[in-house]
Design a protein around this motif. Structure first.
Motif, PDB file in Angstrom:
ATOM      1  N   ALA A 463       0.777  -1.153   0.012  1.00  0.00           N
ATOM      2  CA  ALA A 463       0.064   0.033   0.080  1.00  0.00           C
ATOM      3  C   ALA A 463       0.705   1.320   0.019  1.00  0.00           C
ATOM      4  CB  ALA A 463      -0.806  -0.003   1.185  1.00  0.00           C
ATOM      5  N   SER A 464       2.005   1.140   0.485  1.00  0.00           N
ATOM      6  CA  SER A 464       2.818   2.356   0.576  1.00  0.00           C
ATOM      7  C   SER A 464       3.728   2.725  -0.695  1.00  0.00           C
ATOM      8  CB  SER A 464       3.897   2.215   1.692  1.00  0.00           C
ATOM      9  OG  SER A 464       4.699   1.004   1.706  1.00  0.00           O
ATOM     10  N   LYS A 465       3.695   1.673  -1.655  1.00  0.00           N
ATOM     11  CA  LYS A 465       4.278   1.730  -2.976  1.00  0.00           C
ATOM     12  C   LYS A 465       3.378   2.480  -3.991  1.00  0.00           C
ATOM     13  CE  LYS A 465       7.897  -0.351  -1.119  1.00  0.00           C
ATOM     14  NZ  LYS A 465       8.190  -1.715  -1.540  1.00  0.00           N
ATOM     15  N   ARG A 466       4.160   3.151  -4.951  1.00  0.00           N
ATOM     16  CA  ARG A 466       3.372   3.631  -6.049  1.00  0.00           C
ATOM     17  C   ARG A 466       3.702   3.085  -7.253  1.00  0.00           C
ATOM     18  NH1 ARG A 466       4.734  10.026  -5.939  1.00  0.00           N
ATOM     19  NH2 ARG A 466       6.921   9.162  -5.476  1.00  0.00           N
ATOM     20  N   ILE A 467       2.756   3.095  -8.451  1.00  0.00           N
ATOM     21  CA  ILE A 467       3.309   2.592  -9.518  1.00  0.00           C
ATOM     22  C   ILE A 467       3.776   3.498 -10.589  1.00  0.00           C
ATOM     23  CG2 ILE A 467       1.073   1.025  -9.503  1.00  0.00           C
ATOM     24  CD1 ILE A 467      -0.727   2.948 -11.186  1.00  0.00           C
ATOM     25  N   ASP A 468       4.338   2.904 -11.775  1.00  0.00           N
ATOM     26  CA  ASP A 468       4.846   4.120 -12.496  1.00  0.00           C
ATOM     27  C   ASP A 468       3.909   4.443 -13.604  1.00  0.00           C
ATOM     28  OD1 ASP A 468       7.296   4.140 -11.098  1.00  0.00           O
ATOM     29  OD2 ASP A 468       7.976   2.309 -12.076  1.00  0.00           O
ATOM     30  N   THR A 469       2.773   3.945 -13.724  1.00  0.00           N
ATOM     31  CA  THR A 469       2.007   4.078 -14.804  1.00  0.00           C
ATOM     32  C   THR A 469       1.479   5.507 -14.838  1.00  0.00           C
ATOM     33  OG1 THR A 469       0.965   1.724 -14.387  1.00  0.00           O
ATOM     34  CG2 THR A 469      -0.270   3.298 -15.780  1.00  0.00           C
ATOM     35  N   PRO A 470       1.654   6.258 -16.157  1.00  0.00           N
ATOM     36  CA  PRO A 470       1.237   7.644 -16.189  1.00  0.00           C
ATOM     37  C   PRO A 470      -0.415   7.835 -15.812  1.00  0.00           C
ATOM     38  CG  PRO A 470       2.365   6.992 -18.184  1.00  0.00           C
ATOM     39  CD  PRO A 470       2.242   5.782 -17.421  1.00  0.00           C
ATOM     40  N   LEU A 471      -0.570   8.740 -14.721  1.00  0.00           N
ATOM     41  CA  LEU A 471      -1.787   9.042 -14.290  1.00  0.00           C
ATOM     42  C   LEU A 471      -2.105  10.594 -14.745  1.00  0.00           C
ATOM     43  CD1 LEU A 471      -4.475   8.612 -12.750  1.00  0.00           C
ATOM     44  CD2 LEU A 471      -3.110   8.896 -10.734  1.00  0.00           C
ATOM     45  N   ALA A 472      -3.329  10.769 -15.484  1.00  0.00           N
ATOM     46  CA  ALA A 472      -3.804  11.963 -15.971  1.00  0.00           C
ATOM     47  C   ALA A 472      -4.910  12.262 -15.182  1.00  0.00           C
ATOM     48  CB  ALA A 472      -3.991  12.153 -17.370  1.00  0.00           C
ATOM     49  N   ILE A 473      -4.824  13.439 -14.316  1.00  0.00           N
ATOM     50  CA  ILE A 473      -6.014  13.977 -13.503  1.00  0.00           C
ATOM     51  C   ILE A 473      -6.500  14.969 -14.605  1.00  0.00           C
ATOM     52  CG2 ILE A 473      -6.942  14.815 -11.558  1.00  0.00           C
ATOM     53  CD1 ILE A 473      -5.751  12.549 -10.999  1.00  0.00           C
ATOM     54  N   ILE A 474      -7.761  14.580 -15.142  1.00  0.00           N
ATOM     55  CA  ILE A 474      -8.536  15.500 -16.124  1.00  0.00           C
ATOM     56  C   ILE A 474      -9.494  16.274 -15.380  1.00  0.00           C
ATOM     57  CG2 ILE A 474      -9.684  15.575 -18.151  1.00  0.00           C
ATOM     58  CD1 ILE A 474      -8.341  12.813 -19.009  1.00  0.00           C
ATOM     59  N   VAL A 475      -9.428  17.647 -15.361  1.00  0.00           N
ATOM     60  CA  VAL A 475     -10.603  18.364 -14.949  1.00  0.00           C
ATOM     61  C   VAL A 475     -11.289  18.804 -16.072  1.00  0.00           C
ATOM     62  CG1 VAL A 475     -11.112  20.287 -13.237  1.00  0.00           C
ATOM     63  CG2 VAL A 475      -8.801  19.209 -12.903  1.00  0.00           C
ATOM     64  N   GLY A 476     -12.622  18.105 -16.265  1.00  0.00           N
ATOM     65  CA  GLY A 476     -13.225  18.328 -17.334  1.00  0.00           C
ATOM     66  C   GLY A 476     -14.306  19.692 -17.239  1.00  0.00           C
ATOM     67  N   LYS A 477     -14.762  19.625 -18.512  1.00  0.00           N
ATOM     68  CA  LYS A 477     -15.904  20.942 -18.406  1.00  0.00           C
ATOM     69  C   LYS A 477     -15.307  22.478 -18.124  1.00  0.00           C
ATOM     70  CE  LYS A 477     -19.454  17.471 -17.136  1.00  0.00           C
ATOM     71  NZ  LYS A 477     -20.406  17.057 -16.125  1.00  0.00           N
ATOM     72  N   SER A 478     -14.122  22.485 -18.639  1.00  0.00           N
ATOM     73  CA  SER A 478     -13.435  23.873 -18.192  1.00  0.00           C
ATOM     74  C   SER A 478     -13.957  24.925 -18.872  1.00  0.00           C
ATOM     75  CB  SER A 478     -12.109  23.712 -18.768  1.00  0.00           C
ATOM     76  OG  SER A 478     -11.776  23.284 -20.027  1.00  0.00           O
ATOM     77  N   ASP A 479     -14.989  24.904 -19.799  1.00  0.00           N
ATOM     78  CA  ASP A 479     -15.750  26.135 -20.220  1.00  0.00           C
ATOM     79  C   ASP A 479     -16.309  26.938 -19.207  1.00  0.00           C
ATOM     80  OD1 ASP A 479     -18.590  25.154 -20.645  1.00  0.00           O
ATOM     81  OD2 ASP A 479     -17.138  23.701 -21.048  1.00  0.00           O
ATOM     82  N   MET A 480     -16.658  26.191 -18.269  1.00  0.00           N
ATOM     83  CA  MET A 480     -17.451  26.979 -17.218  1.00  0.00           C
ATOM     84  C   MET A 480     -16.546  27.449 -16.062  1.00  0.00           C
ATOM     85  SD  MET A 480     -19.272  23.934 -14.649  1.00  0.00           S
ATOM     86  CE  MET A 480     -20.187  23.019 -15.822  1.00  0.00           C
ATOM     87  N   TRP A 481     -15.466  26.965 -15.688  1.00  0.00           N
ATOM     88  CA  TRP A 481     -14.532  27.281 -14.753  1.00  0.00           C
ATOM     89  C   TRP A 481     -13.305  27.761 -14.958  1.00  0.00           C
ATOM     90  CZ3 TRP A 481      -9.879  24.867 -14.429  1.00  0.00           C
ATOM     91  CH2 TRP A 481      -9.740  23.574 -15.141  1.00  0.00           C
ATOM     92  N   ARG A 482     -12.877  27.939 -16.161  1.00  0.00           N
ATOM     93  CA  ARG A 482     -11.426  28.389 -16.784  1.00  0.00           C
ATOM     94  C   ARG A 482     -11.137  29.630 -16.049  1.00  0.00           C
ATOM     95  NH1 ARG A 482     -11.995  28.030 -21.825  1.00  0.00           N
ATOM     96  NH2 ARG A 482     -12.010  25.819 -21.979  1.00  0.00           N
TER      97      ARG A 482
END
Length: 589
Positions: A463-482
Motif C-alpha cells: 500500500a505504501s508503494k506507487r506505480i509508474d503508470t502515467p496518471l492524468a487527472i483530467i478536470v473536465g468541463k473547463s468552459d465553465m470554470w477556466r
C-alpha cells in the motif's frame, strides 16, 4: 488474513549476517512470532513456530550462511514436494506441506516483501510445463475445478493468484490411479510471460502468441464447448496452408484468432502490435461517454495534422457502438438528437465471456491502430465503463469490468467539477444546468481511492508503494470554470512536437487550483503514481441546456451548433509520449 509467522535467524557467519527467515501459512489468519536459531516448529512446548497437533516437525538452522530444514521424521511432512527426510538445504524459498496445510519458508528479503502481499483468497491452477492458467478459484474449489474440466491433475500446479511459487496439485489433493510418491518437478513455478506475451483486450489475461487459438470457418464446425452452440469452434492449429494461415478440421483457411482464456475473437493483426490500454475512470454521470466520443474524433485529427500519425479502427465491428455515439453527437441537428445514453452497468457496452471459469460481463474493448510512415506499430484500447463499476463495494471477482486499470499503460481520471461542492460554491450563479442537479453525491475522492486499492491488490503492491503508470487527472468541463485559474494554460503542441515543459507548467497551475478547491484529489493521486499530470479540457466547449419540452423533457443535452471541443486530445497525446516513441517531445526532466 494470511498467517505470517516471522522469526529471526542470528548471525552464523559473515555471509549470514543479518539474515531473516519468514514462514507464511497459506490457510489461516494468524500472528507473528520471533525466535533465534535453531528454531523448532511443531506443537511441543519448546517449539517457537506453532503448528497444532503436530509434535516436533522440523528445525530450521543457519549454518555458515546457508539455510536448512532438518526433519524430525514426521509422517505427512513434505519439503519442496518430496518426503521430508534428514537435512534439506534451500536457497531463497521452500515449500512445506503438512496434513493438508501449506507453508512458504522464505529467506530472501525481496521475495518475502512480495509474499507479504499474497492474496490467498484466490488461487491459480496452472500447467507446470508452459505456465498456461486453467482457472482462478478460492482454495476450497480447486479440486472441483480440476475435476469439472476433466483433468486428472497430473502436471498441474497451484499457487496464490499473485505469487508464482506453488505446490503440486497431485501432492495436495491426490488424483486417482497415479503414484505421487515421486514427482519430477518438486517446486512448481508459474512461468513468467515471455517477451512474446500479449494481453487480451477483453479479459486482460496475458498469453504467449503461440497459445492463441484459431476460429474455425467451416459451418460444420459451429459449436464451441465453452462458448456454446452458436459460436464457431476455437482450436489450436496444427496444419497451415502455403500462406501460413491455419486450417480447420474441414480444411478451410481460418485466419481469425481468439484469446485462449476467454476465447473472444481478437482484432485483425492484434498480435503484431504493441498494445496500450488507456483506462478512463470516473464517477457515474461524469461525462465519460461524451468525452470518449469526442476524443476519438479529435485524437484522429490531431495525431495526423501534428505528428503524421494515422489512427484508424483496428476492429470496426467491435468499435461500432462508439462509432455510432460519435456520429450521433457530431451529426445531430437538435439537442434531442445529440443526447448520448448513459452507459448502463452490464448494458450494450458489455459482453459476457468466461473468465477463470465464470461467465462475467466485461466492457467491450474499442481498439485502434496507430501508423507512422505507413507502418502500424501500436494499438490503443479504450473502454466505456459504467461509472458504477468504479464505486466501492462492488465485488470485482463477480463483476470484474473495471480490472483493466491494473493492466493499463495509462490511466485517465475524469474529474467532474459540476458535481463537486467546492467548484459549485465558486460557480454560484453560472448559467449551466449541470450545476443545479440535486441529489448527486460527490464521491470522486473515494472512487480514486478505490481505484488505488484495486490496482495494488491485483498487482500485489504494498500500500505504501506507487506505480509508474502515467496518471492524468483530467478536470473536465473547463468552459465553465477556466476563469478560476491563476495562470495561463498554453497549448503544448507546436511544430510537430509536444513540449513537456509546457505540460508541466500547465499541470502545476491546475494542481494549485485543485489544492485550493479539493486537496483530497491531489493527495490521493500522489499516492498512486510516480508520474501524475493535471489537464483541463472541455468535451463540448459550451454549457448544455435543460430540455423543457418534448419526449426528452428534463434531460440535459448539448447544443449541436455550439459543440467546440477544447484540448480533449492533449492527455492522450501526453500518455503516448510516455509509453511509446511515436510522439516527438522536447523539454522535460
Amino acid at each position: 488474513m494470511t498467517k505470517r509467522t516471522l522469526f529471526y535467524m542470528p548471525e552464523q557467519s559473515n555471509q549470514g549476517k543479518g539474515a531473516r527467515a519468514y514462514l507464511f501459512d497459506c490457510s489461516q489468519s494468524g500472528h507473528y512470532s520471533f525466535g533465534e536459531a535453531p528454531v523448532k516448529c511443531g506443537s511441543n512446548a519448546d517449539c517457537v513456530l506453532r503448528i497444532d497437533d503436530s509434535g516436533e516437525l522440523f528445525e530450521v538452522v543457519c549454518d555458515r550462511g546457508l539455510f536448512y530444514v532438518e526433519s524430525r521424521g514426521a509422517e505427512n511432512l513434505y519439503i519442496n514436494g518430496g518426503k521430508a527426510e534428514g537435512r534439506i538445504a534451500f536457497d531463497d524459498i521452500c515449500t512445506i506441506q503438512f496434513n493438508g496445510r501449506l507453508f512458504y519458508l522464505i529467506v530472501d528479503e525481496s521475495l518475502a516483501e512480495r509474499a507479504k502481499g499474497m492474496d490467498v483468497s484466490k488461487w491459480l491452477v496452472f500447467h507446470i510445463d508452459d505456465g498456461r492458467i486453467e482457472d482462478e478459484v478460492p482454495f476450497g474449489r480447486i479440486r472441483d475445478s480440476v475435476l469439472r474440466r476433466g483433468l486428472s491433475g497430473a502436471g498441474l500446479g497451484i499457487c496464490p493468484a499473485n505469487f508464482e511459487t506453488g505446490f503440486h496439485f497431485s501432492r495436495v489433493f491426490g488424483f486417482q490411479g497415479t503414484d505421487v510418491g515421486e514427482l519430477s518437478d518438486p517446486v512448481p513455478v508459474l512461468a513468467a510471460s515471455s517477451e512474446y506475451a500479449v494481453t487480451c483486450p477483453l479479459c486482460w489475461i496475458k498469453f504467449d502468441v503461440g497459445d492463441a487459438m484459431s476460429i474455425a470457418s467451416h459451418e460444420s464446425l459451429r459449436g464451441d464447448p465453452v462458448l456454446g452452440d452458436d459460436q464457431m469452434l476455437r482450436f489450436l492449429p496444427t496444419t497451415f496452408n502455403d500462406d501460413g494461415v491455419a486450417l480447420d478440421a474441414a480444411g478451410m483457411p481460418s485466419p481469425d484468432i481468439a484469446c485462449p482464456h476467454c476465447r473472444r475473437k481478437l482484432p485483425p493483426n492484434y498480435l503484431e502490435l504493441d498494445q496500450k490500454i488507456m483506462s478512463i475512470v470516473g464517477a457515474p454521470s461524469s461525462g465519460k461517454s461524451y468525452y470518449l466520443s469526442v476524443l476519438i474524433r479529435e485524437l484522429q485529427n490531431s495525431l495526423y495534422s501534428n505528428f503524421s500519425i494515422v489512427m484508424k479502427d483496428l476492429d470496426p465491428s467491435g468499435n461500432m457502438l462508439l462509432t455510432q455515439m460519435k456520429n450521433r453527437l457530431f451529426s445531430a441537428r437538435t439537442p434531442e438528437e445529440a443526447i448520448l445514453a448513459k452507459t448502463a452497468l452490464e448494458g450494450a457496452m458489455y459482453e459476457r465471456y468466461p473468465r477463470f471459469g465464470k461467465v462475467v460481463a466485461l466492457p467491450r474493448p474499442m481498439t485502434y491502430s496507430l501508423s507512422k510512415d505507413g507502418t502500424a506499430s501500436t494499438s490503443m484500447i479504450f473502454y466505456d465503463n459504467a461509472g458504477e463499476h468504479f464505486e466501492p463495494g462492488l465485488d470485482i471477482e463477480e463483476s470484474p469490468g473495471a480490472m483493466h486499470v491494473a493492466s493499463s499503460s495509462a490511466i485517465f481520471f475524469l474529474f467532474d467539477p459540476a458535481s463537486n461542492y467546492g467548484f459549485k460554491n465558486l460557480l454560484k450563479g453560472y448559467p449551466d444546468p449541470q450545476l443545479d442537479i440535486s441529489g448527486r453525491i460527490d464521491q470522486q475522492d473515494t472512487i480514486l481511492s478505490e481505484m488505488e486499492v484495486r490496482i495494488k491488490r491485483i498487482l500485489s503492491i504494498d500500500a505504501s508503494k506507487r506505480i509508474d503508470t502515467p496518471l492524468a487527472i483530467i478536470v473536465g468541463k473547463s468552459d465553465m470554470w477556466r476563469h478560476l485559474l491563476a495562470g495561463e494554460i498554453k497549448n503544448p503542441i507546436s511544430g510537430g512536437v509536444l513540449d513537456l515543459d509546457i505540460v508541466e507548467s500547465n499541470s502545476e497551475i491546475l494542481k494549485a487550483l485543485m489544492l485550493r478547491i479539493d486537496p483530497a484529489i491531489v493527495a490521493q493521486a500522489q499516492t498512486i503514481s510516480t508520474n501524475v499530470k493535471y489537464f483541463e479540457l472541455s468535451a463540448l466547449g459550451h454549457s448544455p441546456q435543460m430540455l423543457k419540452e418534448g419526449k426528452c423533457v428534463g434531460m440535459i443535452a448539448p447544443i449541436p451548433s455550439k459543440i467546440a471541443p477544447h484540448a480533449v486530445e492533449i492527455p492522450t497525446i501526453w500518455a503516448l509520449s510516455q509509453t511509446t516513441n511515436l510522439i516527438p517531445v522536447k523539454g522535460g526532466k
